[in-house]
Design an enzyme around this catalytic site. Structure first.
Site, mmCIF file in Angstrom:
data_model
loop_
_atom_site.group_PDB
_atom_site.id
_atom_site.type_symbol
_atom_site.label_atom_id
_atom_site.label_comp_id
_atom_site.label_asym_id
_atom_site.label_seq_id
_atom_site.Cartn_x
_atom_site.Cartn_y
_atom_site.Cartn_z
ATOM 1 N N THR A 265 0.881 -1.251 -0.024
ATOM 2 C CA THR A 265 -0.020 -0.013 -0.048
ATOM 3 C C THR A 265 0.788 1.276 -0.144
ATOM 4 O O THR A 265 1.739 1.378 0.632
ATOM 5 C CB THR A 265 -1.005 -0.118 1.268
ATOM 6 N N HIS A 328 -2.543 -0.010 -4.334
ATOM 7 C CA HIS A 328 -2.226 -1.363 -3.750
ATOM 8 C C HIS A 328 -1.375 -1.992 -4.838
ATOM 9 O O HIS A 328 -1.891 -1.936 -6.270
ATOM 10 C CB HIS A 328 -3.436 -2.170 -3.285
ATOM 11 N N THR A 362 -4.909 -11.764 2.417
ATOM 12 C CA THR A 362 -4.684 -10.076 2.640
ATOM 13 C C THR A 362 -5.019 -9.639 3.793
ATOM 14 O O THR A 362 -4.758 -8.377 4.005
ATOM 15 C CB THR A 362 -5.020 -9.438 1.383
ATOM 16 N N TYR A 386 -15.630 -6.945 10.029
ATOM 17 C CA TYR A 386 -14.428 -6.608 9.493
ATOM 18 C C TYR A 386 -13.516 -7.801 8.905
ATOM 19 O O TYR A 386 -13.298 -8.753 9.606
ATOM 20 C CB TYR A 386 -13.640 -5.913 10.534
ATOM 21 N N ARG A 406 -12.494 -1.105 4.385
ATOM 22 C CA ARG A 406 -12.857 0.002 3.809
ATOM 23 C C ARG A 406 -14.262 0.438 4.208
ATOM 24 O O ARG A 406 -15.036 0.809 3.571
ATOM 25 C CB ARG A 406 -12.510 0.488 2.384
ATOM 26 N N ALA A 421 -2.779 -3.530 8.782
ATOM 27 C CA ALA A 421 -1.677 -3.283 7.859
ATOM 28 C C ALA A 421 -1.077 -4.821 7.875
ATOM 29 O O ALA A 421 -0.899 -5.423 8.927
ATOM 30 C CB ALA A 421 -0.814 -2.513 8.338
ATOM 31 N N GLY A 422 -0.493 -5.254 6.724
ATOM 32 C CA GLY A 422 0.599 -6.435 6.828
ATOM 33 C C GLY A 422 1.842 -6.110 7.522
ATOM 34 O O GLY A 422 2.520 -5.721 6.642
ATOM 35 N N GLU A 432 3.652 1.098 9.516
ATOM 36 C CA GLU A 432 2.440 0.342 9.563
ATOM 37 C C GLU A 432 1.073 0.937 10.019
ATOM 38 O O GLU A 432 -0.022 0.949 9.602
ATOM 39 C CB GLU A 432 2.556 -1.063 10.142
ATOM 40 N N GLU A 435 0.030 3.448 7.451
ATOM 41 C CA GLU A 435 -0.745 2.665 6.420
ATOM 42 C C GLU A 435 -2.232 2.493 6.852
ATOM 43 O O GLU A 435 -3.248 2.539 6.296
ATOM 44 C CB GLU A 435 -0.170 1.383 6.021
ATOM 45 N N LYS A 439 -5.524 3.946 5.302
ATOM 46 C CA LYS A 439 -6.768 3.135 4.715
ATOM 47 C C LYS A 439 -8.178 4.042 5.343
ATOM 48 O O LYS A 439 -9.220 3.725 4.666
ATOM 49 C CB LYS A 439 -6.712 1.726 5.001
#
Length: 453
Positions: A265, A328, A362, A386, A406, A421-422, A432, A435, A439
């Site tokens: 991202t 992304h 993901t 979620y 989102r 976040a990944g 992170e 990120e 989002k």
């Protein structure tokens, strides 16, 4: 499904009407009229669908799959094969040519992994609506169980549309520093470097103060987002609207299956030169490329296990997808499922594919099962919808499931957002956290209050 007396299922009536406006706005307008306490909007490509009311439903809890409709109620024990029980009841619905909508909680993942979940927890709910509206540019197809409802929906779609009114924006403190999240990211990095797992998607929840107009906010947000799917869920127990950046599973009636993982991202600023610079940074950042590659590898392995030999492929790899305020790395993995013998087998085939891909890699981790205890230890609240799915489905075994990211959530007087976040071995807590802010802003900046008189 047996009862002591014959139950007559209403014969649906159908009508095509011309449309002169934006399908998304018209569909949202239907929701605003509150024709039922259970309503779902699902946008896919150029079509927007609205389901109103409940003719029949199939639910899956931690204990059983249950089917309810005009014919009565039927249930199956969910132990051992929860999605199999759910799919069998869908395959037995005595409604020719039905289509429906539903949603799945992230905690379904625990049940699929064989972990204990509360017996009364609703893991999936699928609803066959009393009235369905499918809107495309220029026309809408309305199907209902009564002519009266058909006439009402026709008049609402073709009559004068209310003017958009000004609404007070909602201020959401997205960038407020979250020390718990920063510490949790650092803990996850240590676990990954110790070899416990390769990746985990760690999320944080953010409360929204005061009331939010969900339909008006959905419309404002949809005009400013470029989602793969969008949706609104409006029920007595749960409200949500979102702009899904990717699908968990797309299953066609012919057995073609696709999933579209996004991982990696960067922000989108609206400045073309700056966005291009960020795109270049995204596609060359070792951490982002690695995070995406391991996600695609796992999705390919999941499809390889359930598809016909040699059919699981990656026709799109590491493109850049614009999704509102973020961009992304995105790929597509596809395959062909075994032939289905009948409609019941087609349902089981579709839900086997969904179960193989759920939860989205993901939004969970690699390996997925290793990620679950890490998420339970570090996330303050259960995820619920979620990172679950909102989906549409039909009697022929077609299934389209959007990943719930989102998204704005509501229950009672409480409204909240959530983003993750990944985390991989190269992750830095501050980046992170940033990120998650990027989002969250893809929905937070578009929230508006209910109209005041």
């Amino acid at each position: 499904m047996t009862t002591d007396e014959t139950i007559t299922v209403p014969t649906p009536v159908r009508r095509t009407v011309p449309l002169g406006g934006d399908p998304v706005a018209l569909a949202a307008g239907l929701l605003r009229h509150g024709l039922s306490d259970t309503q779902v909007l699902y946008e896919r490509d150029a079509e927007v669908r609205v389901g109103v009311g409940v003719l029949a439903e199939v639910t899956l809890t931690g204990r059983a799959a249950v089917s309810r409709g005009p014919w009565g109620e039927s249930s199956l024990d969910a132990a051992g094969d929860p999605l199999g029980a759910f799919a069998r009841l869908l395959g037995e619905l005595p409604l020719p040519g039905w289509s429906g909508y539903g949603w799945a909680a992230f905690e379904l993942a625990h049940a699929l992994a064989g972990d204990a979940v509360p017996a009364d927890a609703t893991l999936i709910r699928a609803v066959v609506p009393r009235t369905e509206v499918r809107l495309c540019p220029g026309a809408a197809v309305i199907t209902s169980d009564t002519t009266r409802q058909l006439d009402l929906v026709t008049s609402l779609l073709t009559g004068p549309q209310a003017e958009a009114d000004r609404r007070e924006p909602v201020e959401v403190p997205v960038e407020t520093r979250d020390e718990h999240y920063l510490a949790a990211v650092a803990d996850c990095v240590r676990a990954i470097r110790a070899g416990e797992l390769q990746k985990v998607v760690l999320s944080r929840e953010l409360a929204v103060d005061g009331p939010v107009d969900f339909v008006a906010s959905y419309l404002v947000g949809r005009r400013n987002n470029t989602p793969a799917r969008s949706f609104v869920v409006d029920t007595p127990d749960l409200r949500a609207f979102g702009f899904s950046p990717e699908t968990v599973a797309e299953v066609d009636a012919d057995g073609t299956v696709r999933t579209r993982p996004l991982a990696g991202t960067r922000a989108r600023t609206g400045d073309a030169e700056d966005d291009l610079r960020l795109r270049g940074d995204l596609t060359t950042d070792p951490k982002e490329v690695y995070e995406h590659a391991v996600s695609v590898k796992l999705a390919h392995e999941e499809l390889t296990r359930i598809c016909r030999p040699g059919t699981a492929t990656v026709p799109e790899f590491m493109d850049v997808k614009d999704r509102g305020s973020v961009q992304h790395l995105g790929s597509m993995v596809t395959g062909r499922l075994p032939e289905a013998r009948d409609s019941g087998d087609a349902q089981e085939r579709a839900w086997r594919a969904f179960g193989a891909l759920f939860p989205a890699v993901t939004a969970s981790g690699v390996p997925k099962r290793a990620a679950y205890p890490v998420l339970r230890d570090h996330e303050r609240t259960p995820r619920g919808l979620y990172s679950g799915a909102v989906f549409c489905l039909d009697s022929e075994g077609a299934l389209d499931a959007a990943l719930v990211l989102r998204t704005v959530f509501g229950a009672g007087d409480r409204v909240w957002l959530r983003a993750g976040a990944g985390i991989v071995s190269q992750s830095k807590p501050e980046r992170e956290f940033t990120e998650t802010c990027e989002k969250l802003n893809s929905v937070a900046r578009y929230l508006v209050r209910p109209a005041t008189r």
